[in-house]
Design an enzyme around this catalytic site. Structure first.
Site, PDB file in Angstrom:
ATOM      1  N   CYS A  18       2.407   2.280 -16.896  1.00  8.08           N
ATOM      2  CA  CYS A  18       1.532   3.432 -16.693  1.00  8.08           C
ATOM      3  C   CYS A  18       1.728   4.450 -17.830  1.00  8.08           C
ATOM      4  O   CYS A  18       1.388   4.179 -18.971  1.00  8.08           O
ATOM      5  CB  CYS A  18       1.771   4.033 -15.321  1.00  8.08           C
ATOM      6  SG  CYS A  18       0.403   5.069 -14.745  1.00  8.08           S
ATOM      7  N   HIS A  53       1.782  -0.561 -11.275  1.00 11.79           N
ATOM      8  CA  HIS A  53       3.068  -0.240 -10.658  1.00 11.79           C
ATOM      9  C   HIS A  53       3.424  -1.328  -9.639  1.00 11.79           C
ATOM     10  O   HIS A  53       2.547  -1.946  -9.036  1.00 11.79           O
ATOM     11  CB  HIS A  53       3.001   1.092  -9.920  1.00 11.79           C
ATOM     12  CG  HIS A  53       2.932   2.285 -10.809  1.00 11.79           C
ATOM     13  ND1 HIS A  53       4.012   2.734 -11.528  1.00 11.79           N
ATOM     14  CD2 HIS A  53       1.901   3.134 -11.088  1.00 11.79           C
ATOM     15  CE1 HIS A  53       3.665   3.811 -12.210  1.00 11.79           C
ATOM     16  NE2 HIS A  53       2.394   4.078 -11.966  1.00 11.79           N
TER      17      HIS A  53
END
Length: 484
Positions: free
Chosen positions: A333, A430
């Site tokens: 991310c 994630h």
């Protein structure tokens, strides 16, 4: 009629989250329809609820403990601290606004309606709602307009049990002090207390119970020992990183720089649980270990701000040296965005700095945009042909030549990037290390061939162990009153 009980603490980090999770599993095992609820949470550890918005990962874990689908209504107000822009405010799963601390105090009364609406939603069709407070109700400077502790409890008419942490010392003073500092209206809501994190002979605390009862009139609902199984649950707050082991004797050393606004650091929990992995969280003022085989850049709530801090620590030079030695790097991310050539923020979404150079390890650039991606996802690792499941929570779009070598395919679309030599990989997904097959193949690529744990099963087992311990030490009559 649906029952409800609220656990509030004498301070932060007294163990409320684990107790709520354990109680949810305890009552779920009894066949009680139970749901967790936290009016307001402050955390950059967010999850994507099954109904499609953001909640604190602690409430996601508690929903798992309760064996019910997660919902944005379990955590109607989520504050995600950023850099100079204060905190992003998430209301019922969606971005509601931004505010600095003083401004947020004035905004809280506007959020009470959403909190009460979500609480009513959670009460519908269930037997018991277990509510978790935030911080301490004794912070009377924050009492006006409060929606996290007694402000919620009094408006929703939910009785409160106070949790005190004996491990940090001063638990009697904390409980009795809370009693004396609370106004009578709030004091009337408290129905008793729980002593948490006790080590040693419980019988030695008998006079302590008598003293607390003498000062407050509150009954003790139980003395909970130090729960070793809690260490196998994903941590909620970044403060926990300061207490995690700084490494083990594992064959593979993995280094994770702890950025000031680190987000979703529970991504690393499955790696920490592997016995042949030496997971090292590198703090400010420390060097990245030269003998690390893998460096992972974590998620961040402020990519540009954390990238500047990373440089200030000299970690950019450490990472460059690591790659020159043939070391590998994974960015997740915000960490993925840092790996590129540039990060642009023309609208000032993260703050006043509109662009900054990245680490230049991937031929990509990121531009921040106001639209936020929030979704649960299934994916496939292109490098290992391994199935993945996880979630995305990010701002910004990343483009560039290395995106032609995607690291993952998420729901049928390419995601992330890989360098031509295969040493550098970035992804927006994630939770990828929670996927056992992917984790096994990643570690095998470093020569680790041991049998891999079933991570999800280990979390489930830990929740069951905690529930069993709580049932053994908490007042049976009190538990029965909630179950009935």
């Amino acid at each position: 009629m649906t029952k409800a009980i609220m656990l509030q603490g004498t301070g932060s980090d007294v163990g409320k989250t684990v107790l709520v999770a354990g109680l949810c599993r305890l009552f779920a095992n009894r066949g009680v329809r139970v749901r967790p609820f936290k009016p307001q949470n402050m955390s950059n550890n967010a999850a994507v609820a099954e109904d499609g918005g953001e909640i604190g990962r602690a409430q996601w874990l508690q929903s798992l403990a309760a064996r019910v689908p997660s919902s944005v209504h379990m955590n109607p107000v989520l504050l995600k601290p950023q850099s100079e822009t204060g905190s992003q405010i998430i209301v019922q799963g969606k971005v509601w606004g931004h505010a600095k601390g003083r401004d947020y105090q004035a905004l809280k009364p506007q959020l009470l309606g959403a909190v009460l609406e979500s609480f009513a939603t959670m009460r519908a069709g269930t037997d018991l709602v277990i509510v978790e407070g935030a911080g301490s109700p004794a912070e009377i400077n924050l009492r006006q307009g409060d929606i996290a502790n007694m402000g919620f409890a009094t408006r929703a008419n939910v009785p409160v049990v106070l949790v005190g942490d004996i491990d940090r010392g001063g638990v009697i003073a904390s409980l009795v002090g809370t009693y004396h500092i609370l106004p009578e209206e709030d004091r009337r809501m408290i129905r008793g207390y729980i002593i948490n994190k006790f080590r040693g002979d419980v019988s030695l605390f008998g006079t302590g119970i008598e003293a607390i009862g003498g000062f407050t009139g509150w009954p003790c609902h139980g003395i909970v020992p130090w729960l070793k199984a809690a260490g196998r649950l994903p941590p909620e707050d970044s403060v926990v990183l300061e207490r995690l082991a700084r490494g083990s004797d594992g064959a593979l050393k993995i280094a994770v720089p702890v950025l000031p606004r680190i987000a979703n650091f529970d991504d690393f929990d499955p790696l920490r649980a592997e016995p042949d992995v030496d997971l090292v969280f590198v703090r400010a003022g420390e060097r990245l270990p030269a003998d690390a085989g893998l460096v992972i850049l974590p998620g961040s709530k402020s990519t540009i701000g954390d990238l500047m801090d990373l440089r200030a620590q000299g970690w950019d030079r450490d990472i460059t040296a690591h790659v020159r030695r043939g070391g590998r790097v994974i960015g997740i991310c915000g960490g993925y965005q840092m790996l590129g050539r540039m990060v642009h923020d023309p609208l000032g979404i993260e703050g006043s700095v509109t662009e900054t150079p990245g680490l230049g390890l991937l031929d990509v650039e990121t531009e921040m945009a106001p639209e936020k991606t929030v979704r649960n996802s299934t994916a496939l690792s292109t490098e290992y042909d391994a199935p993945l499941s996880g979630y995305e929570i990010h701002l910004g779009v990343t483009r560039g030549k290395d995106c032609d070598r995607p690291s993952t395919v998420i729901d049928g679309r390419p995601d992330g990037a890989r360098s031509g030599d295969g040493l550098i990989m970035g992804t927006y997904l994630h939770g990828l290390f929670c996927s056992d097959a992917y984790r096994a193949k990643l570690l095998a690529s470093f020569g680790l061939s041991g049998e891999r744990m079933d991570y999800r099963a280990s979390v489930e087992t830990a929740l069951d162990e905690i529930a069993t311990e709580l049932e053994a030490v908490l007042d049976p009559a009190w538990l029965d009153s909630l179950a009935g």
